[in-house]
Design a protein around this motif. Structure first.
Motif, PDB file in Angstrom:
ATOM      1  N   SER A 144       0.846  -1.187   0.000  1.00  0.00           N
ATOM      2  CA  SER A 144       0.000   0.000   0.000  1.00  0.00           C
ATOM      3  C   SER A 144       0.885   1.243   0.000  1.00  0.00           C
ATOM      4  O   SER A 144       1.844   1.328   0.759  1.00  0.00           O
ATOM      5  CB  SER A 144      -0.903   0.004   1.232  1.00  0.00           C
ATOM      6  N   TRP A 159      -5.643   9.247  -0.024  1.00  0.00           N
ATOM      7  CA  TRP A 159      -5.613   8.542  -1.305  1.00  0.00           C
ATOM      8  C   TRP A 159      -4.639   7.385  -1.171  1.00  0.00           C
ATOM      9  O   TRP A 159      -3.502   7.562  -0.732  1.00  0.00           O
ATOM     10  CB  TRP A 159      -5.180   9.483  -2.418  1.00  0.00           C
ATOM     11  N   ASN A 160      -5.077   6.176  -1.506  1.00  0.00           N
ATOM     12  CA  ASN A 160      -4.252   4.972  -1.404  1.00  0.00           C
ATOM     13  C   ASN A 160      -4.277   4.199  -2.705  1.00  0.00           C
ATOM     14  O   ASN A 160      -5.326   4.110  -3.363  1.00  0.00           O
ATOM     15  CB  ASN A 160      -4.780   4.033  -0.315  1.00  0.00           C
ATOM     16  N   ILE A 169      -6.027  -1.640  -6.231  1.00  0.00           N
ATOM     17  CA  ILE A 169      -7.204  -0.933  -5.734  1.00  0.00           C
ATOM     18  C   ILE A 169      -6.792   0.522  -5.523  1.00  0.00           C
ATOM     19  O   ILE A 169      -5.811   0.807  -4.843  1.00  0.00           O
ATOM     20  CB  ILE A 169      -7.720  -1.518  -4.400  1.00  0.00           C
ATOM     21  N   ASN A 170      -7.521   1.429  -6.120  1.00  0.00           N
ATOM     22  CA  ASN A 170      -7.275   2.848  -5.994  1.00  0.00           C
ATOM     23  C   ASN A 170      -8.419   3.423  -5.176  1.00  0.00           C
ATOM     24  O   ASN A 170      -9.576   3.327  -5.574  1.00  0.00           O
ATOM     25  CB  ASN A 170      -7.239   3.471  -7.398  1.00  0.00           C
ATOM     26  N   SER A 171      -8.126   3.990  -4.013  1.00  0.00           N
ATOM     27  CA  SER A 171      -9.207   4.482  -3.156  1.00  0.00           C
ATOM     28  C   SER A 171      -8.921   5.912  -2.686  1.00  0.00           C
ATOM     29  O   SER A 171      -7.784   6.311  -2.491  1.00  0.00           O
ATOM     30  CB  SER A 171      -9.405   3.563  -1.955  1.00  0.00           C
ATOM     31  N   SER A 173     -10.648   8.789   0.180  1.00  0.00           N
ATOM     32  CA  SER A 173     -11.614   8.958   1.268  1.00  0.00           C
ATOM     33  C   SER A 173     -11.446  10.323   1.917  1.00  0.00           C
ATOM     34  O   SER A 173     -10.385  10.936   1.867  1.00  0.00           O
ATOM     35  CB  SER A 173     -11.466   7.854   2.312  1.00  0.00           C
TER      36      SER A 173
END
Length: 177
Positions: A144, A159-160, A169-171, A173
């Motif tokens: 990550s 942003w991760n 996985i691009n997330s 929040s």
């Protein structure tokens, strides 16, 4: 990255803490998820023990973890963790239980008070020991990379980009407290 699950963050607080959480994932009444974390931080170091459980009566995953974080400089922190994974499957024909030890490390750069840049590598033993067939595929070496921007107390934009077994996985929040 979650602050309590990332060992590099453990050195940033000068406090003792206890974190408990419980959930019913996917709105399934028989599925349970819980997490207990207890830790203490002092003099730019932090320690934590944790237990996570996910599953139903017929299938469960338990993770017991010990972590340590250290901040040698104001702008940099490092963390290490040792984890024991246990999977239990119970069916009418019998039971299957499996346990494995693995490791993780994390780095945290703090160039300004309002920005955190972090990296977390999980399941390091799975990278090193690819020869053991009984461990292959059980614990994928997840990674990550993330950035947190904190423009005001209680407001965080995160942003991760995570690399897991199934791909990336691009997330993004936003958290407001």
């Amino acid at each position: 990255m979650g602050h309590l699950s990332n060992p590099a963050y453990l050195s940033l607080w000068n406090a003792a803490y206890l974190n408990l959480d419980y959930a019913k994932p996917y709105q399934m009444s028989e599925l349970n998820s819980g997490n207990i974390r207890i830790g203490y931080s002092f003099n730019d170091m932090g320690i934590q023990i944790a237990w996570n459980r996910f599953g139903i009566n017929e299938y469960s995953e338990d993770i017991l973890e010990g972590s340590f974080g250290y901040k040698p400089w104001e702008f940099f922190s490092i963390g290490l963790g040792v984890l024991y994974y246990h999977v239990a499957i119970s069916e009418p024909d019998g039971e299957y239980k499996y346990g494995s030890i693995n490791y993780k490390y994390s780095l945290l750069f703090l160039p300004f008070e309002w920005i955190n840049i972090g990296f977390l590598q999980e399941n390091i033993y799975s990278i090193i020991n690819k020869k053991r067939e009984d461990d292959s595929g059980f614990l994928f070496p997840n990674r990550s990379l993330g950035i947190a921007i904190i423009p005001a107390d209680g407001l965080t934009f995160t942003w991760n980009i995570n690399k897991i077994y199934y791909g990336y996985i691009n997330s993004f929040s936003v958290t407001a407290n």
